[in-house]
Design a protein around this motif. Structure first.
Motif, PDB file in Angstrom:
ATOM      1  N   ASP A  24       0.834  -1.194   0.000  1.00  0.00           N
ATOM      2  CA  ASP A  24       0.000   0.000   0.000  1.00  0.00           C
ATOM      3  C   ASP A  24       0.874   1.252   0.000  1.00  0.00           C
ATOM      4  N   GLU A  25       0.489   2.227  -0.824  1.00  0.00           N
ATOM      5  CA  GLU A  25       1.105   3.547  -0.797  1.00  0.00           C
ATOM      6  C   GLU A  25       0.209   4.487  -0.004  1.00  0.00           C
ATOM      7  N   GLU A  26       0.825   5.291   0.824  1.00  0.00           N
ATOM      8  CA  GLU A  26       0.070   6.201   1.682  1.00  0.00           C
ATOM      9  C   GLU A  26       0.644   7.605   1.547  1.00  0.00           C
ATOM     10  N   GLN A  54      -4.811   6.355   0.875  1.00  0.00           N
ATOM     11  CA  GLN A  54      -4.089   5.093   0.722  1.00  0.00           C
ATOM     12  C   GLN A  54      -4.534   4.400  -0.560  1.00  0.00           C
ATOM     13  N   ARG A  55      -3.565   3.869  -1.282  1.00  0.00           N
ATOM     14  CA  ARG A  55      -3.862   3.175  -2.535  1.00  0.00           C
ATOM     15  C   ARG A  55      -3.093   1.861  -2.563  1.00  0.00           C
ATOM     16  N   ARG A  56      -3.783   0.785  -2.897  1.00  0.00           N
ATOM     17  CA  ARG A  56      -3.141  -0.527  -2.989  1.00  0.00           C
ATOM     18  C   ARG A  56      -2.507  -0.671  -4.368  1.00  0.00           C
ATOM     19  N   GLU A  81      -1.260  -6.596  -4.983  1.00  0.00           N
ATOM     20  CA  GLU A  81      -1.967  -7.601  -4.190  1.00  0.00           C
ATOM     21  C   GLU A  81      -1.834  -8.948  -4.889  1.00  0.00           C
TER      22      GLU A  81
END
Length: 207
Positions: free
Chosen positions: A107-109, A122-124, A127
């Motif tokens: 995840d990027e935050e 937040q973006r995944r 996965e």
């Protein structure tokens, strides 16, 4: 789960303590012959929230006693992009499991200011499924065990943390069990840069 149980327990204690105090005040006014109807009406939603919090707390306690601890052991440390690593998963409890999955995520935050407010988005960005088991039973004396290999993608960003940005790698265990709500356990991972000068860097283990 322990922190969730603690937070809900503290909230339940404080909220129902407040409700009890209001009930005593309302009862005292009724006994004195000067009932406060606004206080009585205020008690209704407060008491409903208190009862709901008690019910939720009891359910968490039941889930905590039925769903045992989840643990993950890793074959190497530190981790690097492009490496393969063995993970040993154990799940204790007394459960009839519909499905148990292990997923690797990144995840990027980003934290930024918008006017006077501070917002975090937040973006995944990754996965990947690692393992999925279905339709099995876990006995109290025999925890479920599974060994699997996790391949970290080669061209990915390593773990990163600053005041306004973060890249976070995690392994997430999700379980769907009969008679109980589903559960989720999160295990943070620290992925080092590819060029990190660490002599303990591991090669992909043979399986």
């Amino acid at each position: 789960p322990s922190w969730q149980l603690l937070v809900v327990g503290v909230f339940c204690l404080i909220w129902n303590g407040l409700v009890s105090t209001l009930i005593v005040l309302a009862a005292g006014k009724h006994m004195s012959g000067a009932p406060d109807w606004s206080l009585n009406f205020l008690l209704l939603p407060f008491a409903a929230i208190g009862a709901a919090s008690v019910n939720y707390l009891l359910r968490l306690i039941l889930v905590a006693t039925a769903i045992g601890p989840t643990s993950l052991e890793i074959s190497h440390n530190p981790l690097f992009p492009g490496g393969g690593y063995l993970f040993y998963l154990t799940q204790a409890g007394r459960l009839n499991v519909k499905s148990l999955t292990l997923t690797l995520v990144c995840d990027e935050e980003a934290t930024y200011r918008q006017g006077t407010d501070t917002r975090t988005e937040q973006r995944r960005v990754y996965e990947g499924p690692v393992f999925e088991g279905q339709d099995f039973e876990i006995l109290p004396s025999i925890p479920y065990e599974h060994e699997c290999q996790v391949e970290l993608p080669a061209n990915v960003m390593h773990s990163f943390q600053s005041d306004h940005n973060a890249v976070q790698w995690r392994l997430i265990v999700r379980g769907d069990v009969e008679k109980w709500s589903s559960f989720e356990r999160i295990f943070p991972l620290v992925v080092f840069p590819v060029n990190h000068p660490n002599p303990a860097r591991a090669e992909s283990p043979a399986v």
